[in-house]
Design a protein around this motif. Sequence first.
Motif, PDB file in Angstrom:
ATOM      1  N   HIS A   1      47.908  59.720  34.295  1.00 18.55           N
ATOM      2  CA  HIS A   1      46.466  59.878  33.928  1.00 18.55           C
ATOM      3  C   HIS A   1      46.227  58.397  33.442  1.00 18.55           C
ATOM      4  O   HIS A   1      44.978  57.811  33.588  1.00 18.55           O
ATOM      5  CB  HIS A   1      46.414  61.018  32.931  1.00 18.55           C
ATOM      6  CG  HIS A   1      44.985  60.752  32.439  1.00 18.55           C
ATOM      7  ND1 HIS A   1      43.825  61.352  32.902  1.00 18.55           N
ATOM      8  CD2 HIS A   1      44.668  60.588  30.881  1.00 18.55           C
ATOM      9  CE1 HIS A   1      42.790  61.235  31.988  1.00 18.55           C
ATOM     10  NE2 HIS A   1      43.323  60.870  30.866  1.00 18.55           N
ATOM     11  N   ALA A   2      46.824  57.885  32.674  1.00 20.53           N
ATOM     12  CA  ALA A   2      46.820  56.512  32.058  1.00 20.53           C
ATOM     13  C   ALA A   2      46.611  55.469  32.958  1.00 20.53           C
ATOM     14  O   ALA A   2      45.540  54.667  32.977  1.00 20.53           O
ATOM     15  CB  ALA A   2      48.021  56.145  31.147  1.00 20.53           C
ATOM     16  N   LYS A   3      47.406  55.507  34.021  1.00 23.91           N
ATOM     17  CA  LYS A   3      47.181  54.311  35.141  1.00 23.91           C
ATOM     18  C   LYS A   3      45.661  54.617  35.931  1.00 23.91           C
ATOM     19  O   LYS A   3      45.190  53.774  36.141  1.00 23.91           O
ATOM     20  CB  LYS A   3      48.177  54.624  36.286  1.00 23.91           C
ATOM     21  CG  LYS A   3      49.732  54.089  35.979  1.00 23.91           C
ATOM     22  CD  LYS A   3      50.676  54.338  36.801  1.00 23.91           C
ATOM     23  CE  LYS A   3      52.105  53.964  36.522  1.00 23.91           C
ATOM     24  NZ  LYS A   3      53.098  53.856  37.690  1.00 23.91           N
ATOM     25  N   THR A   4      45.457  56.018  36.210  1.00 24.71           N
ATOM     26  CA  THR A   4      44.064  56.135  36.649  1.00 24.71           C
ATOM     27  C   THR A   4      43.010  55.734  35.667  1.00 24.71           C
ATOM     28  O   THR A   4      41.910  54.917  36.040  1.00 24.71           O
ATOM     29  CB  THR A   4      43.772  57.825  36.967  1.00 24.71           C
ATOM     30  OG1 THR A   4      44.835  58.132  37.573  1.00 24.71           O
ATOM     31  CG2 THR A   4      42.717  58.110  37.562  1.00 24.71           C
ATOM     32  N   GLU A   5      42.908  55.768  34.611  1.00 21.50           N
ATOM     33  CA  GLU A   5      42.162  55.420  33.481  1.00 21.50           C
ATOM     34  C   GLU A   5      41.781  53.664  33.435  1.00 21.50           C
ATOM     35  O   GLU A   5      41.229  53.250  33.411  1.00 21.50           O
ATOM     36  CB  GLU A   5      42.405  56.062  32.081  1.00 21.50           C
ATOM     37  CG  GLU A   5      41.935  57.298  32.031  1.00 21.50           C
ATOM     38  CD  GLU A   5      40.584  57.635  32.195  1.00 21.50           C
ATOM     39  OE1 GLU A   5      39.570  57.130  31.787  1.00 21.50           O
ATOM     40  OE2 GLU A   5      40.222  58.837  33.028  1.00 21.50           O
ATOM     41  N   THR A   6      43.115  53.396  33.477  1.00 22.67           N
ATOM     42  CA  THR A   6      43.212  51.770  33.478  1.00 22.67           C
ATOM     43  C   THR A   6      42.611  51.399  34.813  1.00 22.67           C
ATOM     44  O   THR A   6      41.931  50.460  34.535  1.00 22.67           O
ATOM     45  CB  THR A   6      44.515  51.277  33.485  1.00 22.67           C
ATOM     46  OG1 THR A   6      45.342  52.004  32.280  1.00 22.67           O
ATOM     47  CG2 THR A   6      44.811  49.834  33.347  1.00 22.67           C
TER      48      THR A   6
ATOM     49  N   LYS B   1      44.389  41.566  37.475  1.00 25.46           N
ATOM     50  CA  LYS B   1      44.799  40.568  38.751  1.00 25.46           C
ATOM     51  C   LYS B   1      45.087  41.554  40.028  1.00 25.46           C
ATOM     52  O   LYS B   1      45.243  41.118  40.982  1.00 25.46           O
ATOM     53  CB  LYS B   1      46.056  39.826  38.390  1.00 25.46           C
ATOM     54  CG  LYS B   1      45.859  38.999  37.153  1.00 25.46           C
ATOM     55  CD  LYS B   1      47.234  38.033  36.654  1.00 25.46           C
ATOM     56  CE  LYS B   1      46.702  37.290  36.046  1.00 25.46           C
ATOM     57  NZ  LYS B   1      47.797  36.705  34.966  1.00 25.46           N
ATOM     58  N   ASN B   2      44.736  42.757  39.852  1.00 29.75           N
ATOM     59  CA  ASN B   2      45.034  43.697  41.024  1.00 29.75           C
ATOM     60  C   ASN B   2      44.034  44.028  41.844  1.00 29.75           C
ATOM     61  O   ASN B   2      43.863  45.052  42.545  1.00 29.75           O
ATOM     62  CB  ASN B   2      45.682  45.128  40.638  1.00 29.75           C
ATOM     63  CG  ASN B   2      45.024  45.793  39.411  1.00 29.75           C
ATOM     64  OD1 ASN B   2      44.067  45.369  39.122  1.00 29.75           O
ATOM     65  ND2 ASN B   2      45.327  46.927  39.290  1.00 29.75           N
ATOM     66  N   ILE B   3      42.852  43.396  41.689  1.00 28.28           N
ATOM     67  CA  ILE B   3      41.836  43.534  42.652  1.00 28.28           C
ATOM     68  C   ILE B   3      41.579  42.419  43.530  1.00 28.28           C
ATOM     69  O   ILE B   3      41.516  41.189  43.160  1.00 28.28           O
ATOM     70  CB  ILE B   3      40.570  43.620  41.688  1.00 28.28           C
ATOM     71  CG1 ILE B   3      40.395  44.802  40.746  1.00 28.28           C
ATOM     72  CG2 ILE B   3      39.041  43.817  42.664  1.00 28.28           C
ATOM     73  CD1 ILE B   3      39.480  44.957  39.891  1.00 28.28           C
ATOM     74  N   ASP B   4      41.534  42.825  45.126  1.00 29.01           N
ATOM     75  CA  ASP B   4      41.606  41.594  45.585  1.00 29.01           C
ATOM     76  C   ASP B   4      40.186  40.952  46.019  1.00 29.01           C
ATOM     77  O   ASP B   4      39.182  41.616  45.592  1.00 29.01           O
ATOM     78  CB  ASP B   4      42.428  41.948  47.199  1.00 29.01           C
ATOM     79  CG  ASP B   4      41.558  43.010  47.808  1.00 29.01           C
ATOM     80  OD1 ASP B   4      40.564  43.940  47.216  1.00 29.01           O
ATOM     81  OD2 ASP B   4      41.907  43.027  49.189  1.00 29.01           O
TER      82      ASP B   4
ATOM     83  N   TRP C   1      37.866  48.659  37.339  1.00 30.29           N
ATOM     84  CA  TRP C   1      36.776  48.679  38.202  1.00 30.29           C
ATOM     85  C   TRP C   1      35.229  48.638  37.710  1.00 30.29           C
ATOM     86  O   TRP C   1      34.246  48.019  38.332  1.00 30.29           O
ATOM     87  CB  TRP C   1      36.780  49.930  39.527  1.00 30.29           C
ATOM     88  CG  TRP C   1      37.889  49.582  40.261  1.00 30.29           C
ATOM     89  CD1 TRP C   1      39.266  50.289  40.262  1.00 30.29           C
ATOM     90  CD2 TRP C   1      37.765  49.018  41.589  1.00 30.29           C
ATOM     91  NE1 TRP C   1      39.804  49.818  41.565  1.00 30.29           N
ATOM     92  CE2 TRP C   1      38.799  49.133  42.083  1.00 30.29           C
ATOM     93  CE3 TRP C   1      36.685  48.031  41.977  1.00 30.29           C
ATOM     94  CZ2 TRP C   1      39.225  48.364  43.294  1.00 30.29           C
ATOM     95  CZ3 TRP C   1      37.044  47.575  43.088  1.00 30.29           C
ATOM     96  CH2 TRP C   1      38.201  47.526  43.749  1.00 30.29           C
ATOM     97  N   LEU C   2      35.161  49.317  36.623  1.00 29.89           N
ATOM     98  CA  LEU C   2      33.844  49.232  35.983  1.00 29.89           C
ATOM     99  C   LEU C   2      33.837  48.047  35.402  1.00 29.89           C
ATOM    100  O   LEU C   2      32.365  47.384  35.548  1.00 29.89           O
ATOM    101  CB  LEU C   2      34.064  50.476  34.805  1.00 29.89           C
ATOM    102  CG  LEU C   2      33.710  51.675  35.223  1.00 29.89           C
ATOM    103  CD1 LEU C   2      33.960  52.775  33.966  1.00 29.89           C
ATOM    104  CD2 LEU C   2      32.302  52.108  35.718  1.00 29.89           C
ATOM    105  N   CYS C   3      34.677  47.314  34.833  1.00 28.46           N
ATOM    106  CA  CYS C   3      34.571  46.002  34.443  1.00 28.46           C
ATOM    107  C   CYS C   3      34.339  45.059  35.605  1.00 28.46           C
ATOM    108  O   CYS C   3      33.146  44.154  35.241  1.00 28.46           O
ATOM    109  CB  CYS C   3      35.750  45.437  33.476  1.00 28.46           C
ATOM    110  SG  CYS C   3      35.932  43.695  33.057  1.00 28.46           S
ATOM    111  N   ALA C   4      34.846  45.113  36.606  1.00 24.67           N
ATOM    112  CA  ALA C   4      34.530  44.399  37.713  1.00 24.67           C
ATOM    113  C   ALA C   4      33.022  44.590  38.211  1.00 24.67           C
ATOM    114  O   ALA C   4      32.258  43.473  38.365  1.00 24.67           O
ATOM    115  CB  ALA C   4      35.550  44.576  38.852  1.00 24.67           C
TER     116      ALA C   4
ATOM    117  N   ALA D   1      37.504  43.305  47.892  1.00 30.40           N
ATOM    118  CA  ALA D   1      36.892  44.242  46.890  1.00 30.40           C
ATOM    119  C   ALA D   1      36.097  43.744  45.912  1.00 30.40           C
ATOM    120  O   ALA D   1      34.737  44.111  45.710  1.00 30.40           O
ATOM    121  CB  ALA D   1      38.056  44.840  45.942  1.00 30.40           C
ATOM    122  N   ILE D   2      36.087  42.526  45.539  1.00 27.22           N
ATOM    123  CA  ILE D   2      35.333  41.322  44.776  1.00 27.22           C
ATOM    124  C   ILE D   2      33.970  41.282  45.477  1.00 27.22           C
ATOM    125  O   ILE D   2      32.903  41.509  44.803  1.00 27.22           O
ATOM    126  CB  ILE D   2      35.977  40.428  44.234  1.00 27.22           C
ATOM    127  CG1 ILE D   2      36.980  40.634  43.088  1.00 27.22           C
ATOM    128  CG2 ILE D   2      34.982  39.590  43.310  1.00 27.22           C
ATOM    129  CD1 ILE D   2      37.739  39.345  42.836  1.00 27.22           C
TER     130      ILE D   2
END
Length: 143
Positions: free
Chosen positions: A37-42, A89-92, A47-50, A95-96
């Motif tokens: 759940h914590a990983k999903t929320e993170t 750093k995990n958004i390629d 994604w919302l921030c991006a 995706a951006i």
Amino acid sequence: MNVINEIPSYLITVTASVAFFIALKLMQNFIHAKVIHAKTETSRAAWLCAAQLADNAVASLVGKDIAGHEKFRQATDIVQQALQKQGIKNIDLNAIETLVQSAYEKSALTPTVDPTSQQEQSTKTATIPAGQAPAIDPMKGEE
């Protein structure tokens, strides 16, 4: 007689051990679910921030007098650099780019062209020099 006295102690020890291992297994499942759940929320927060960064980057570049592909590249660079500053750093790059394209499409500041709708033809008449207009053939009718 000594063996008979140790049977209740043995049963209590076995029951306590079984209860401990069952509780441990339940806690392990509970903790595993919390970690997922914590990983999903993170990930969702990233994604919302991006997406917000993409919206802001697009809005900041709308009024600039540069080509569309250059605005797109600059917006992508802005989002990528801002994400790196935030430690995400995990958004390629693909995706951006998708987020920036989505921000351009959602933005009320950017003009939208719907290819399925028919746009009105310009009512401005073309100026034809005198004597060079084609003759009208009455036999053909209107075209």
